[in-house]
Design a protein around this motif. Structure first.
Motif, short mmCIF file in Angstrom:
data_model
loop_
_atom_site.label_atom_id
_atom_site.label_comp_id
_atom_site.label_asym_id
_atom_site.label_seq_id
_atom_site.Cartn_x
_atom_site.Cartn_y
_atom_site.Cartn_z
N VAL A 38 0.84 -1.19 0.00
CA VAL A 38 0.00 0.00 0.00
C VAL A 38 0.88 1.24 0.00
CG1 VAL A 38 -1.77 1.32 1.24
CG2 VAL A 38 -1.82 -1.18 1.29
N VAL A 39 0.56 2.21 -0.84
CA VAL A 39 1.19 3.52 -0.81
C VAL A 39 0.10 4.54 -0.54
CG1 VAL A 39 2.35 5.30 -2.16
CG2 VAL A 39 3.15 2.93 -2.29
N LEU A 40 0.29 5.31 0.52
CA LEU A 40 -0.69 6.31 0.94
C LEU A 40 -0.09 7.69 0.75
CD1 LEU A 40 -3.41 6.93 2.35
CD2 LEU A 40 -2.21 6.70 4.53
N ALA A 41 -0.78 8.56 0.00
CA ALA A 41 -0.24 9.89 -0.30
C ALA A 41 -1.33 10.94 -0.12
CB ALA A 41 0.31 9.94 -1.72
N ALA A 42 -0.90 12.17 0.08
CA ALA A 42 -1.85 13.28 0.25
C ALA A 42 -1.31 14.52 -0.44
CB ALA A 42 -2.07 13.55 1.73
N GLY A 43 -2.20 15.41 -0.84
CA GLY A 43 -1.79 16.68 -1.42
C GLY A 43 -1.82 16.66 -2.93
N TRP A 62 -2.30 -1.43 -3.46
CA TRP A 62 -3.21 -0.28 -3.48
C TRP A 62 -2.46 1.04 -3.42
CZ3 TRP A 62 -8.50 -0.67 -3.96
CH2 TRP A 62 -9.06 -1.94 -3.81
N LEU A 63 -2.93 1.98 -4.24
CA LEU A 63 -2.50 3.37 -4.16
C LEU A 63 -3.68 4.15 -3.58
CD1 LEU A 63 -0.68 5.79 -4.70
CD2 LEU A 63 -1.52 5.81 -7.06
N ILE A 64 -3.48 4.79 -2.44
CA ILE A 64 -4.56 5.49 -1.75
C ILE A 64 -4.19 6.97 -1.63
CG2 ILE A 64 -5.94 5.66 0.36
CD1 ILE A 64 -5.41 2.71 0.84
N LEU A 65 -5.07 7.84 -2.13
CA LEU A 65 -4.87 9.28 -2.03
C LEU A 65 -5.83 9.84 -1.01
CD1 LEU A 65 -4.57 10.31 -5.80
CD2 LEU A 65 -2.77 9.57 -4.22
N ALA A 66 -5.30 10.67 -0.12
CA ALA A 66 -6.14 11.34 0.88
C ALA A 66 -6.25 12.82 0.51
CB ALA A 66 -5.53 11.18 2.28
#
Length: 585
Positions: A38-43, A62-66
């Motif tokens: 999982v890679v979690l990123a924001a902005g 999974w690539l998850i964007l917040a």
């Protein structure tokens, strides 16, 4: 966000790694492609950075964007055939966008690839570093962009840091610093860690031989250093490929030389061992598992098997190889070698609370193993398991150098035909050996192979030997290593091949040995497929060993022939059998 994620993952069996910035190349931050679930990123993230994030993720991950800012991501990802997209929005605000990636491919890790390659390649042919990438970088005209590829080597935080290791202790040992400099120069690196394997920096047998020759000449220029033969230096580096170990070995040789010169009167010195004990780790609380070298005197052919034994985490593993090949070739084998190796093992066992041993011998190593078992038993060492792997009896003395050379060539993984010395049928070659035994009895004299003939098949083999005899030894071995280079890409020095053949010849002659009756139990693993170069039948082999074993002899068939039983998937199955000590089923 990092703090919130860490708190949310608390209590779960996961590894959480923070990435400093998306814009910077992720390899420079110590990260590898295709290594995260999982890679979690924001902005705000642009297309280029989004591709970098995807590269980090395993297939099916999974690539998850917040709180993402680009609504077009949803439509773009939904168009992908392998994409799976989930969106979480609340009160018109974007909260989470989850995209499952790379569903069109199978997940594989660099560690899995390394394990697979270790089963099929010798250590010096293994890549120093592996990455699983989605695609190779290309130039504008569609060729591999080698300049960009060169920048893909990861930062030291992802591999092994050499900054401290490279200098630690070097100031106190100028020889070690000099050796590290020579090796760094040979491998094209700025510096090399004092305890890091040369293989990790891309060394192969050719580079090993080149450095051995250079070091031999450098040491000879300095009268403070003892003269060390080329093959002794090369064998030391193959067994212990670090600057630290090499410096220690040279210091030891210097001390031995000085001691012998300082003795004013003849004085008998204790015979130093010709064994190299190579520790492979493991559980010190379990049994000591010992693997003996075979006809070539090294552990190289055993690496696939040893990797499997290490994975079992049952006891500690040590390999026994020969130190000085010249000295080995001058010994009265087998019993002299067994005395030496048994004494070394007893010294190891004395260092800690005594524990049982498992002895594993293949080919010549089996003859050594049974004699070592006898000696250890006499000293009260408990023999947990004695395993002999496919050891056909050698009942005839062979003094024909060309015949021994022809038997050696398959150990290079080539054929005489590939070396341009003619095509012969394996069955005809086996008939040649039988004919020579029938003609000469228990001793085949020099030059016998060139006299072979009688029918079309035997005439072809005889012609091959006559062709071999027309070339001198160096010319023949040059042809062998050139054939090896063409078939496998391996660049073996001619001197190395000649040295291996010399050890093989000594081992082959020593293998004409019948052990005295052994009172203990034996597990005998018999190769299922016949091997034409060894004319003994399975029945003859078993009868030979059943006459020797006074205890219980358990026979198990294993996949492959005498050579193939030790490699590839056969090595995996073999290791599974070795994991079951005798008498515990």
């Amino acid at each position: 966000m990092t703090e919130q994620v860490s708190q949310a993952l608390e209590g779960y069996n996961v590894a959480y790694i923070s990435m400093d910035t998306v814009e910077e190349e992720y390899r420079a931050q110590g990260l590898a492609p295709n290594s995260f679930d999982v890679v979690l990123a924001a902005g705000a993230i642009d297309s280029s950075d989004m591709n970098k994030l995807k590269e980090l993720i395993y297939p099916g991950g999974w690539l998850i964007l917040a709180k993402w800012t680009e609504d077009s991501w949803i439509s773009e990802w939904q168009k992908e055939e392998d994409g799976l997209v989930f969106v979480l929005q609340k009160d018109g605000e974007n909260h989470l966008l989850a995209h499952r990636v790379k569903l069109d491919r199978v997940r594989v890790s660099a560690a899995e690839l390394e394990k697979f390659l270790s089963l099929h390649l010798p250590a010096y042919m293994l890549p120093a570093h592996l990455q699983v990438v989605d695609a190779l970088p290309l130039t504008g005209n569609g060729k591999i962009d080698r300049s960009k590829l060169a920048k893909w080597r990861p930062a030291s935080s992802f591999g092994q840091s050499v900054s401290m290791d490279a200098t630690e202790g070097a100031e106190s040992d100028p020889l070690e610093a000099q050796l590290a400099h020579v090796w760094a120069e040979a491998l094209g690196v700025s510096r090399i860690g004092r305890t890091q394997s040369f293989y990790e920096y891309g060394a192969d047998s050719l580079i090993m031989a080149q450095v051995a020759g250079k070091l031999r000449d450098k040491l000879a220029e300095n009268p403070a250093h003892a003269a060390i033969p080329f093959d002794v230096l090369l064998r030391q580096m193959l067994n212990f490929p670090t600057a630290d170990a090499l410096a220690g070995f040279i210091h030891m040789r210097n001390q031995e030389s000085q001691q012998s010169e300082e003795v004013a009167l003849p004085k008998k010195r204790n015979k130093s061992s010709n064994a190299v004990l190579i520790p492979y780790g493991g559980d010190e609380s379990g049994p000591l598992r010992v693997v003996f070298h075979a006809v070539l005197g090294t552990m190289d052919g055993f690496r696939p098997l040893i990797e499997q034994l290490k994975a079992q985490q049952t006891g500690s593993i040590v390999g026994i190889a020969i130190d000085d090949s010249e000295r080995y070739c001058a010994l009265e084998l087998i019993e002299t070698v067994a005395d030496d190796y048994a004494e070394c093992l007893i010294d190891v066992l004395r260092e800690r609370e005594q524990r049982p041993v498992q002895l594993i011998g293949y080919s010549l190593g089996g003859l050594i193993a049974i004699e070592v078992a006898r000696r250890l038993g006499e000293q009260g060492v408990p023999i947990l398991d004695l395993v002999l792997i496919d050891i056909p009896p050698i009942l005839t003395e062979v003094n024909d150098d060309l015949l021994i050379e022809a038997l050696f060539v398959p150990n290079l993984n080539i054929t005489l035909e590939q070396a341009a010395f003619g095509k012969v049928n394996e069955h005809d070659f086996a008939r040649v050996i039988l004919q020579l035994v029938e003609k000469h009895g228990d001793c085949i004299p020099q030059g016998s192979a060139c006299t072979i003939g009688g029918d079309e098949g035997l005439d072809q083999v005889g012609e091959m030997f006559r062709k071999l005899s027309a070339f001198d030894r160096r010319e023949r071995f040059t042809a062998y290593v050139q054939a090896l280079g063409k078939t496998s890409g391996e660049q073996m020095p001619v001197e190395m091949a000649e040295g291996l053949c010399k050890v093989f010849g000594q081992s082959f002659k020593a293998a004409r040995y019948t052990p005295l009756p052994y009172m203990g139990d034996i597990r005998f693993l018999l190769a299922r497929e016949p091997f034409q170069f060894l004319p003994s039948t399975s029945e003859e082999t078993l009868a030979f060993w059943q006459d020797i074993c006074i205890g219980e002899m358990e026979v198990t068939e294993i996949a492959g022939n005498h050579y193939s039983c030790m490699v590839g998937e056969n090595a995996v199955k073999l290791a599974e059998l070795l994991a079951v000590p005798h008498g515990t089923k």
